[in-house]
Design a protein around this motif. Structure first.
Motif, PDB file in Angstrom:
ATOM      1  N   PRO A  16       0.604  -0.937  -0.315  1.00 55.63           N
ATOM      2  CA  PRO A  16       0.266  -0.138   0.734  1.00 55.63           C
ATOM      3  C   PRO A  16       0.615   1.070   0.107  1.00 55.63           C
ATOM      4  N   VAL A  17      -0.132   2.578  -0.259  1.00 56.79           N
ATOM      5  CA  VAL A  17       0.813   3.595  -0.434  1.00 56.79           C
ATOM      6  C   VAL A  17       0.123   4.394   1.121  1.00 56.79           C
ATOM      7  N   ASP A  18       0.704   5.345   1.436  1.00 54.30           N
ATOM      8  CA  ASP A  18       0.129   5.858   2.728  1.00 54.30           C
ATOM      9  C   ASP A  18      -0.132   7.346   2.330  1.00 54.30           C
ATOM     10  N   GLN A  19       0.675   8.088   0.944  1.00 54.83           N
ATOM     11  CA  GLN A  19      -0.576   9.683   1.556  1.00 54.83           C
ATOM     12  C   GLN A  19      -1.943   9.766   0.175  1.00 54.83           C
ATOM     13  N   GLU A  20      -2.341  10.518  -0.123  1.00 51.57           N
ATOM     14  CA  GLU A  20      -2.986  10.613  -0.313  1.00 51.57           C
ATOM     15  C   GLU A  20      -2.680  12.256  -0.815  1.00 51.57           C
ATOM     16  N   LEU A  21      -2.471  12.408  -2.604  1.00 48.94           N
ATOM     17  CA  LEU A  21      -2.143  13.723  -2.992  1.00 48.94           C
ATOM     18  C   LEU A  21      -2.476  14.119  -4.218  1.00 48.94           C
ATOM     19  N   THR A  22      -2.790  15.067  -4.068  1.00 50.59           N
ATOM     20  CA  THR A  22      -3.263  16.490  -5.317  1.00 50.59           C
ATOM     21  C   THR A  22      -2.197  17.056  -6.051  1.00 50.59           C
ATOM     22  N   VAL A  23      -2.346  16.607  -6.885  1.00 50.50           N
ATOM     23  CA  VAL A  23      -0.591  17.032  -8.159  1.00 50.50           C
ATOM     24  C   VAL A  23      -0.778  17.761  -9.409  1.00 50.50           C
ATOM     25  N   ASP A  24      -0.894  18.409  -9.482  1.00 45.02           N
ATOM     26  CA  ASP A  24      -1.216  18.998 -11.275  1.00 45.02           C
ATOM     27  C   ASP A  24       0.187  19.329 -11.660  1.00 45.02           C
ATOM     28  N   HIS A  25      -0.241  19.275 -13.537  1.00 44.14           N
ATOM     29  CA  HIS A  25       0.466  19.947 -14.731  1.00 44.14           C
ATOM     30  C   HIS A  25       1.587  18.510 -14.460  1.00 44.14           C
ATOM     31  N   LEU A  26       1.205  16.900 -14.751  1.00 40.68           N
ATOM     32  CA  LEU A  26       2.204  16.112 -14.130  1.00 40.68           C
ATOM     33  C   LEU A  26       2.716  15.793 -15.799  1.00 40.68           C
ATOM     34  N   GLN A  27       3.339  15.066 -15.633  1.00 42.63           N
ATOM     35  CA  GLN A  27       5.550  15.160 -16.623  1.00 42.63           C
ATOM     36  C   GLN A  27       4.872  14.047 -17.704  1.00 42.63           C
ATOM     37  N   VAL A  28       4.443  14.639 -19.210  1.00 47.67           N
ATOM     38  CA  VAL A  28       3.982  13.571 -20.426  1.00 47.67           C
ATOM     39  C   VAL A  28       5.242  13.450 -21.194  1.00 47.67           C
ATOM     40  N   ILE A  29       4.999  12.017 -21.417  1.00 41.62           N
ATOM     41  CA  ILE A  29       6.111  11.504 -22.441  1.00 41.62           C
ATOM     42  C   ILE A  29       5.063  11.169 -24.146  1.00 41.62           C
ATOM     43  N   GLY A  30       5.595  12.617 -24.527  1.00 34.92           N
ATOM     44  CA  GLY A  30       5.012  12.380 -25.938  1.00 34.92           C
ATOM     45  C   GLY A  30       3.350  12.817 -25.902  1.00 34.92           C
ATOM     46  N   GLU A  31       2.435  12.885 -26.404  1.00 35.33           N
ATOM     47  CA  GLU A  31       1.566  14.197 -26.590  1.00 35.33           C
ATOM     48  C   GLU A  31       0.003  13.305 -26.078  1.00 35.33           C
ATOM     49  N   ILE A  32      -0.706  13.828 -25.560  1.00 37.23           N
ATOM     50  CA  ILE A  32      -1.954  13.045 -25.208  1.00 37.23           C
ATOM     51  C   ILE A  32      -3.090  14.429 -26.125  1.00 37.23           C
ATOM     52  N   PRO A  33      -3.547  13.176 -26.460  1.00 41.29           N
ATOM     53  CA  PRO A  33      -4.616  13.512 -27.958  1.00 41.29           C
ATOM     54  C   PRO A  33      -5.259  14.872 -27.186  1.00 41.29           C
ATOM     55  N   PRO A  34      -5.868  15.244 -28.215  1.00 40.38           N
ATOM     56  CA  PRO A  34      -6.377  17.086 -27.622  1.00 40.38           C
ATOM     57  C   PRO A  34      -8.163  16.451 -27.167  1.00 40.38           C
ATOM     58  N   ASP A  35      -8.326  15.692 -28.029  1.00 38.04           N
ATOM     59  CA  ASP A  35      -9.525  15.319 -27.932  1.00 38.04           C
ATOM     60  C   ASP A  35     -10.007  14.405 -26.424  1.00 38.04           C
ATOM     61  N   LEU A  36      -9.276  14.141 -26.425  1.00 42.71           N
ATOM     62  CA  LEU A  36      -9.344  13.016 -24.825  1.00 42.71           C
ATOM     63  C   LEU A  36      -9.509  13.606 -23.544  1.00 42.71           C
ATOM     64  N   ASN A  37     -10.616  14.388 -22.851  1.00 44.65           N
ATOM     65  CA  ASN A  37     -10.977  15.263 -21.656  1.00 44.65           C
ATOM     66  C   ASN A  37     -11.856  14.075 -21.220  1.00 44.65           C
ATOM     67  N   GLY A  38     -11.514  14.161 -20.310  1.00 39.12           N
ATOM     68  CA  GLY A  38     -12.367  13.809 -18.684  1.00 39.12           C
ATOM     69  C   GLY A  38     -11.055  12.928 -17.968  1.00 39.12           C
ATOM     70  N   MET A  39     -11.833  11.914 -17.126  1.00 34.82           N
ATOM     71  CA  MET A  39     -10.763  11.422 -16.512  1.00 34.82           C
ATOM     72  C   MET A  39     -10.561   9.776 -15.615  1.00 34.82           C
ATOM     73  N   LEU A  40      -9.738   9.224 -15.889  1.00 34.92           N
ATOM     74  CA  LEU A  40      -9.851   7.724 -15.349  1.00 34.92           C
ATOM     75  C   LEU A  40      -9.668   7.003 -13.342  1.00 34.92           C
ATOM     76  N   ILE A  41     -10.334   6.540 -13.241  1.00 34.13           N
ATOM     77  CA  ILE A  41     -10.735   6.599 -12.095  1.00 34.13           C
ATOM     78  C   ILE A  41     -10.931   4.703 -11.642  1.00 34.13           C
ATOM     79  N   ARG A  42      -9.470   3.985 -11.479  1.00 37.65           N
ATOM     80  CA  ARG A  42      -9.496   3.458 -11.136  1.00 37.65           C
ATOM     81  C   ARG A  42      -9.182   2.884  -9.259  1.00 37.65           C
ATOM     82  N   ASN A  43     -10.260   1.618  -8.624  1.00 35.94           N
ATOM     83  CA  ASN A  43     -10.174   1.348  -7.130  1.00 35.94           C
ATOM     84  C   ASN A  43      -9.605   0.180  -6.835  1.00 35.94           C
ATOM     85  N   GLY A  44      -9.041  -0.472  -5.965  1.00 35.91           N
ATOM     86  CA  GLY A  44      -7.905  -1.018  -5.574  1.00 35.91           C
ATOM     87  C   GLY A  44      -7.744  -1.542  -4.094  1.00 35.91           C
ATOM     88  N   PRO A  45      -7.223  -2.434  -4.302  1.00 39.60           N
ATOM     89  CA  PRO A  45      -6.748  -2.225  -1.963  1.00 39.60           C
ATOM     90  C   PRO A  45      -5.849  -1.628  -1.824  1.00 39.60           C
TER      91      PRO A  45
END
Length: 468
Positions: A16-45
């Protein structure tokens, strides 16, 4: 948080990890498609106070990891699902609940509680975090803040599967809940497009079973009564209460979507276990089911015996159930083990040309080293290999547009969290689903390790804005 060594689910990227973070402006390698707008949310233990003695991967409290993408930029946040059990342990400062099927512990006398750690679903303009033994928890997006348990105004009286099915064409959501001890062992429910629980009906089963998933077509619902049974008499004899019974056939029940126990038809096939279905559809007099089939299962060491890598390896299979003759045809579709099947969910319940799974490695713990794209028309497959020491999980398909159009079924992206065990970093990969063997379109570098987890969903930006 103290991480206990010696338990494979508390080591490496299972830890497990013990920090709950909020971090903006993540590093991107390549280019995020300009019309991909939304949020991926994944659950886990993600346990608060893990114990080497009894902790299993299925036991940890739910933690949501979300990457919000807008105009080519990405932000990250992770939050615990603040269930009642999480709040109790947080306040106590120690573990007070025993693990899933673990013997009662003197220091942790309380039975397992709802961890809301398995999956998420978006329906009726709300996000629900899911665990199949209890009620869902409503989550605010994009903040990932826990609101409360969600019981459809008190109409939900039982458990809620971790794998509900949303019919994109009608907007309805189907789900079920099962019990090992109390009758009825299975209940089936339908929710309106607006989010109203319309009906719940009991389905007769001869014994309680572990039923993790099911499937829908345009007109039918398919239940899998498989021989991973729970019998109290075994426990009274000092034997495991949950056990795969290889001499009992698998039974598949098919009923009209708005039917009940009187309208279900059961079909038998050789004993097996299916944790996850890819899709189902109708073809003339037949109902077709595609799913990841195991010859037997230990549920990663939970079901009555030590973990058996061979038993717990799943292979994509197809079943054909003839509603006119009662015939059943079962056939393998691949000899490469894989799990976590997904499709373009705009076509869920309808015949799809493509499907996606995560390739399994023959390890003592579940590790996935690639994503497989199946073409059911050409009977072929392609593999995106993650690379040496890089392991991922489920690939979530995001269509190019949020509505069915004249675009191809595979016109979109596959998104998956991966962990590089050499570089010790986590990434979100964005793959072009049309060219799955190509290099990722973008790699989003995450600000902390994202432990291996379970299931996720994509929420379009318009829905995020509506709920913010």
């Amino acid at each position: 948080m103290v991480v206990v060594a010696g338990n494979p689910y508390l080591e490496g990227n299972f830890a497990p990890v013990d920090q709950e973070l909020t971090v903006d402006h993540l590093q991107v390698i390549g280019e995020i498609p300009p019309d991909l707008n939304g949020m991926l949310i994944r659950n886990g233990p993600n346990p608060l106070f893990p114990s080497q003695a009894w902790y299993h991967w299925f036991d940890g409290h739910g933690m949501l990891h979300g990457v919000e993408i807008s105009n080519g930029k990405a932000n990250y946040r992770n939050r615990y699902v603040q269930t009642q059990g999480w709040k109790m342990e947080k306040e106590a400062g120690r573990a007070i609940h025993s693990g899933f099927l673990a013997p009662p512990q003197q220091e942790n006398p309380s039975p397992p509680v709802n961890t809301a750690n398995t999956a998420v679903v978006w329906h009726g303009d709300r996000l629900l975090a899911l665990w199949e033994g209890g009620e869902p928890y409503q989550i605010e997006v994009p903040e990932l803040k826990t609101v409360s348990p969600y019981t459809y105004g008190g109409d939900l009286k039982g458990a809620f599967t971790a794998h509900p099915k949303v019919d994109f064409a009608t907007g309805e959501m189907m789900f079920f809940g099962y019990s090992w001890v109390d009758l009825p062992y299975l209940q089936y429910s339908v929710v309106s497009p607006e989010g109203k629980l319309l009906r719940t009906v009991p389905i007769d089963l001869p014994v309680g079973v572990m039923m993790h998933d099911f499937a829908i077509t345009a007109h039918y619902t398919i239940f899998m009564n498989l021989p991973l049974t729970f019998r109290l008499e075994r426990a009274q004899q000092g034997k495991p209460p949950l056990l795969f019974e290889k001499d009992i056939p698998s039974r598949f029940g098919i009923l009209p979507r708005h039917g009940d126990n009187s309208s279900i038809r059961w079909f038998e096939a050789p004993a097996c276990y299916v944790a996850h279905t890819l899709n189902a559809y109708e073809d003339g007099d037949e109902v077709i089911l595609i799913a990841c089939r195991m010859p037997s299962t230990t549920m990663l060491g939970l079901a009555g015996r030590a973990q058996d890598t061979h038993s717990d390896l799943a292979f994509l299979h197809k079943w054909r159930f003839n509603l006119k003759t009662g015939a059943v045809i079962e056939e393998p579709l691949d000899n490469i083990p894989s799990e976590f099947p997904r499709v373009n969910e705009q076509y869920l319940g309808r015949k799809t040309r493509y499907g996606y799974t995560s390739r399994m490695t023959p390890n003592s713990v579940p590790l996935f080293d690639g994503l497989i794209k199946y073409d059911f028309v050409s009977n072929s497959s392609q593999i995106h290999k993650l690379g040496q020491g890089r392991y991922g999980g489920e690939g979530v398909f995001v269509p190019h547009t949020p509505h069915i159009s004249q675009r191809d079924e595979d016109d979109g992206w596959l998104l998956t969290f991966i962990y590089d065990e050499v570089a010790k970093i986590s990434e979100l990969l964005i793959l072009n689903a049309k060219e799955i063997m190509a290099e990722p379109v973008a790699r989003i570098i995450l600000p902390q390790r994202v432990p291996y987890g379970f299931h996720g969903t994509w929420i379009e930006q318009t829905n995020l804005e509506f709920n913010s």
